[in-house]
Design an enzyme around this catalytic site. Structure first.
Site, PDB file in Angstrom:
ATOM      1  N   HIS A   1       0.858  -1.181   0.000  1.00 42.61           N
ATOM      2  CA  HIS A   1       0.000   0.000   0.000  1.00 42.61           C
ATOM      3  C   HIS A   1       0.897   1.235   0.000  1.00 42.61           C
ATOM      4  CE1 HIS A   1      -3.875  -1.935   1.832  1.00 42.61           C
ATOM      5  NE2 HIS A   1      -3.267  -2.755   0.983  1.00 42.61           N
TER       6      HIS A   1
ATOM      7  N   GLU B   1       0.930   3.884   1.801  1.00 39.37           N
ATOM      8  CA  GLU B   1       1.379   4.316   3.129  1.00 39.37           C
ATOM      9  C   GLU B   1       2.563   3.479   3.624  1.00 39.37           C
ATOM     10  OE1 GLU B   1      -3.249   4.553   3.261  1.00 39.37           O
ATOM     11  OE2 GLU B   1      -1.708   3.404   2.194  1.00 39.37           O
TER      12      GLU B   1
ATOM     13  N   CYS C   1      -6.344   2.050   5.710  1.00 44.92           N
ATOM     14  CA  CYS C   1      -6.984   0.814   6.182  1.00 44.92           C
ATOM     15  C   CYS C   1      -6.383   0.452   7.548  1.00 44.92           C
ATOM     16  CB  CYS C   1      -6.735  -0.303   5.172  1.00 44.92           C
ATOM     17  SG  CYS C   1      -5.005  -0.864   5.110  1.00 44.92           S
TER      18      CYS C   1
ATOM     19  N   CYS D   1      -2.507  -0.105   7.470  1.00 49.05           N
ATOM     20  CA  CYS D   1      -1.739   1.125   7.286  1.00 49.05           C
ATOM     21  C   CYS D   1      -1.860   2.054   8.491  1.00 49.05           C
ATOM     22  CB  CYS D   1      -2.173   1.821   6.007  1.00 49.05           C
ATOM     23  SG  CYS D   1      -1.748   0.871   4.527  1.00 49.05           S
TER      24      CYS D   1
END
Length: 149
Positions: free
Chosen positions: A49, A51, A79, A82
């Site tokens: 992801h 992040e 999410c 993260c």
């Protein structure tokens, strides 16, 4: 250029490569030290992801896992994975472009970023940026239309 605009550029890179359009940058003392976009499909890695990738870059740049004094700008509310990584890395402030109605972990669905029981306290700034929302809508509309045939 405004920091969120740079995160949006990262999100657009992701979208142009078939990835969910999320971009993140990390700033320390007014200087961008990391920028990333989703690479989950390309890397075949569930943790890729924006992040997480930005946190890894910033940690490499600083030479420490502690990102105290850093700020993250992200186009979509993180999410749970993260949000936990953001809190664990001790990022001081999180600027969020738009909420994540399905998996948001900074207050929309759950709040892992500011939890007494988990000892996490990250200052959150909601930006409510329309373009961040539109990028996601456009991406998923296109994906749904492609899958109809």
């Amino acid at each position: 250029m405004e920091f969120l605009e740079i995160a949006k550029q990262e999100a657009k890179f992701a979208m142009s490569n078939g990835e969910v359009p999320v971009g993140a940058i990390i700033v320390k003392d007014g200087i961008i030290i990391a920028k990333a976009h989703n690479l989950k499909e390309k890397l075949k890695d569930i943790t890729a992801h924006a992040e997480i990738l930005a946190i890894k870059q910033a940690s490499d740049y600083i030479g420490d896992w502690r990102l105290t004094g850093c700020e993250m700008y992200v186009t979509l509310e993180p999410c749970p994975m993260c949000a936990s990584a953001i809190a664990q890395s001790r990022i001081s402030k999180l600027h969020i472009g738009t909420f994540n109605k399905d998996m948001g972990a900074c207050g929309s669905v759950v709040n892992l970023i500011d939890s007494i029981s988990l000892n996490y306290f990250v200052s959150v700034n909601w930006l409510y940026d329309e373009e961040c929302s539109e990028l996601l809508t456009k991406f998923f509309d296109k994906k749904r239309n492609v899958n109809k045939f």
